[in-house]
Design an enzyme around this catalytic site. Structure first.
Site, PDB file in Angstrom:
ATOM      1  N   GLU A  77       9.507   2.265   3.820  1.00  0.00           N
ATOM      2  CA  GLU A  77       8.723   2.866   4.904  1.00  0.00           C
ATOM      3  C   GLU A  77       9.274   2.393   6.237  1.00  0.00           C
ATOM      4  O   GLU A  77       9.491   1.197   6.427  1.00  0.00           O
ATOM      5  CB  GLU A  77       7.253   2.413   4.858  1.00  0.00           C
ATOM      6  CG  GLU A  77       6.439   3.038   3.771  1.00  0.00           C
ATOM      7  CD  GLU A  77       4.967   2.619   3.828  1.00  0.00           C
ATOM      8  OE1 GLU A  77       4.512   2.041   4.836  1.00  0.00           O
ATOM      9  OE2 GLU A  77       4.269   2.864   2.840  1.00  0.00           O
TER      10      GLU A  77
HETATM   11  C1  NOJ Z   1       1.780   1.397   5.494  1.00  0.00           C
HETATM   12  C2  NOJ Z   1       1.119   2.214   4.412  1.00  0.00           C
HETATM   13  O1  NOJ Z   1       1.722   1.919   3.197  1.00  0.00           O
HETATM   14  C3  NOJ Z   1       1.179   3.706   4.674  1.00  0.00           C
HETATM   15  O2  NOJ Z   1       0.376   4.354   3.735  1.00  0.00           O
HETATM   16  C4  NOJ Z   1       0.789   4.032   6.084  1.00  0.00           C
HETATM   17  O3  NOJ Z   1       0.820   5.413   6.325  1.00  0.00           O
HETATM   18  C5  NOJ Z   1       1.722   3.290   7.020  1.00  0.00           C
HETATM   19  N1  NOJ Z   1       1.577   1.860   6.807  1.00  0.00           N
HETATM   20  C6  NOJ Z   1       1.466   3.583   8.496  1.00  0.00           C
HETATM   21  O4  NOJ Z   1       0.259   3.027   8.879  1.00  0.00           O
END
Ligand code: NOJ
EC number: 3.2.1.21
Length: 584
Positions: free
Chosen positions: A413
């Site tokens: 991410e």
């Molecule tokens: C981490 C989380 O895993 C994800 O679901 C979320 O959208 C992002 N942070 C952004 O806040």
């Protein structure tokens, strides 16, 4: 004021710290603004991510059971505007459309999560397996593979089956380990012939701290200073058990990998000449990423967590530490249970030492004895917590390399949001964010960090947990007011696509060209969106005429409120002019 001053001094001194901390790589190359033109290693995997509860919708369809997030969001006051993920992006019904978007980006991988209660409604295998749920993921995986996109599958992105919460208290109960293992085992059995990258847990820090300390997330418990440590303890054990299950029963046949996805901000000392701040910054990272990574890679919790929580617990009159302990058998069972490490990273904090007396009472936050600061000059496009600080990414990746023996990393991410009110598709700040963060990752790879892939977060605007739909992380804009939830590309789609097709940043000239072209195309998408939104509003007004009750309410928000606001502005302007005239 003093903090601001310290921060400015800090800017000048950061380089000095870099020099003194230099062990494995040359921090001095990390000048702000020094962009590195070059490409990623051949075979580097580019992707985007999503998660089940945030995008699927269909919360009660085709035999799906309820998750803790379904229940949490249906309670009033838990989420901004009481929004829910009931329909979200309707991803459950739009697999083909969304795969077309992935193809458009020419991605190598797609990271998504399986909703546990969609395939096991109560969370318990012996109760019932929902074949319709299995079919949904089967189709998704097959379509991805047909399009040569590798699925990276997360087993747990926060949507615990509600029955397990009600019956056992969720992650406060040891029995979750076996239930999770049964669920994971079913996934390996049914999907493992095609899925080769498994992530057990997504961001367990959030599950523990926001689910069991602050209660901002489901299941909304506030067991300060003990709940999060207990939840984390069982999550780590559950992860290890699932890794061993794969290793013993599936690895030789399926030849896949099992990892975990950990999120972590970087923590930079405020005063780099202060040993206390340096230690506080290290503590910040250890209580965040290290809490999970250290047991999994090195066999036990970070020493600093054991020391701080142990000492505070004793001062609070407790006979044992609030941080649970692993037996030596457990330590060796847990150590090394990670074939690759997923890293989720968004932002950085400045950290300074701050003592919290034990009399404050138990709390994860005060256990750390530190304060978090931000530099007001850091770009901050939307989410309150998310400042763009690209250089922190390179440092975090190097930290992982040195602390955990240079593991194989997939960035799972990384991305940035914008505010709900903003229907601007020309997302300049997101292009900038991606450009700089991806560049810092490239520098980290040159430093020797073993990063194999990158996942932009996220494919679509979606349900952003307690923030509802107010924070948009998508490369694609989703019009949530329209029942069909149409997707529109933001400029960053074009930009990210170029990074992917060039496998990096070949030259300054090209990168500037990409930016210009992306801005050109997004203006026409903007017009398309505006026209579509006008049509939606017109349709809504027509609907209102037929439906007097909603008519009244929506008239107020869509017509009356803006009209009254405009009138107020006009009246104030007239009044101001009147005053000015009198004054002259
Ligand atoms: C981490 C989380 O895993 C994800 O679901 C979320 O959208 C992002 N942070 C952004 O806040």
């Amino acid at each position: 004021m003093l903090q601001l001053h310290v921060l400015s001094v800090c800017h000048v001194l950061v380089l000095v710290l870099c020099l003194s901390a230099a062990e494995d790589f040359d921090w001095t190359k990390n000048h702000r603004g020094s962009f590195y033109y070059g490409t990623f290693p051949t075979g580097f995997s580019w992707g985007v991510g999503s998660s089940a509860y945030q995008t699927e919708g269909a919360w009660d369809k085709d035999g799906k059971g309820m998750s803790i997030w379904d229940v949490f969001t249906h309670k009033k006051g838990k989420v901004i505007y009481n929004e829910t993920g009931d329909s979200s992006c309707e991803g459950y019904y739009k697999v083909k459309d969304d795969i077309a978007l992935l193809k458009e980006l020419k991605l190598n991988h797609y990271r998504f999560s399986i909703s546990w209660p969609r395939i096991m409604p109560t969370g318990i295998k012996s109760d019932h397996v929902n074949e319709k749920g299995i079919k949904y993921y089967d189709d998704l995986i097959n379509l991805l593979l047909e399009n040569k996109i590798t699925p990276i599958v997360t087993l747990y992105h926060w949507d615990l089956p509600q029955v397990l919460q009600e019956r056992y208290g969720g992650w406060q109960n040891l029995s979750m380990i076996n239930y999770f293992n049964d669920y994971a085992n079913l996934c390996f059995e049914r999907f493992g012939n095609r899925v080769k990258y498994w992530i057990t847990f997504n961001n367990p820090w959030s599950i523990a701290v926001e689910g069991y300390e602050t209660g901002e997330h489901a299941p909304g418990m506030k067991l300060r200073g003990s709940g999060p440590y207990k939840a984390a303890h069982y999550i780590i054990k559950a992860h290890a058990k699932v890794w061993h299950t794969y290793d013993n029963q599936w690895r030789s046949k399926q030849k896949g990998m099992v990892g975990i996805s950990l999120n972590g901000d970087w923590g930079e000392p405020v005063d780099i000449t202060s040993q206390k701040d340096i230690e506080a910054a290290e503590r910040y990272i250890q209580f965040y990423l290290g809490w999970f990574a250290t047991p999994i890679f090195n066999g036990d919790y970070p020493q600093v967590m054991k020391d701080y929580i142990g000492r505070k617990s004793a001062q609070q009159g407790l006979g044992t530490s609030r941080l649970p302990t692993f037996s030596s058998q457990e330590k060796s069972y847990i150590k090394g249970t990670c074939d690759f490490l997923g890293i989720g990273h968004f932002t950085t904090r400045y950290i300074t030492q701050k003592n919290f007396p034990a009399s404050h009472g138990p709390s994860y936050f005060t256990d750390r004895d530190l304060a978090e600061l931000v530099d007001p000059r850091w770009p901050d496009p939307s989410s309150e917590w998310l400042y763009s600080v690209p250089w922190g990414f390179r440092r975090l990746l190097n930290f992982v390399k040195t602390q955990y023996g240079n593991p194989m990393i997939y960035v799972t991410e990384n991305g940035v949001s914008e505010k709900m009110t903003c229907t601007e598709l020309c997302d300049d700040w997101r292009m900038q964010y991606f450009k700089e963060y991806i560049n810092e990752m490239l520098k980290a790879i040159k430093d020797g960090v073993n990063v194999k892939g990158y996942t932009a977060w996220s494919l679509l605007d979606k349900f952003e947990w307690d923030e509802g739909y107010s924070e948009r992380f998508g490369l694609y804009y989703v019009d949530f007011r329209n029942k069909n939830k149409p997707r529109y590309p933001k400029a960053s789609v074009q930009y990210y696509k170029r990074i992917i097709s060039s496998n990096g940043f070949p030259s300054q000239k090209e990168a500037e060209n990409w930016h210009r072209k992306a801005i050109e195309t997004c203006s026409s998408s903007n017009q398309l969106l505006a026209a579509e939104q006008q049509r939606t509003t017109a349709a809504n007004i027509l609907r209102l005429i037929h439906d007097p009750l909603t008519s009244h309410m929506e008239m107020v928000t869509e017509i009356v409120v803006p009209t009254v606001c405009t009138l107020c502005i006009l009246l104030s302007a007239i009044f101001l002019m009147f005053l000015l005239r009198r004054h002259n």
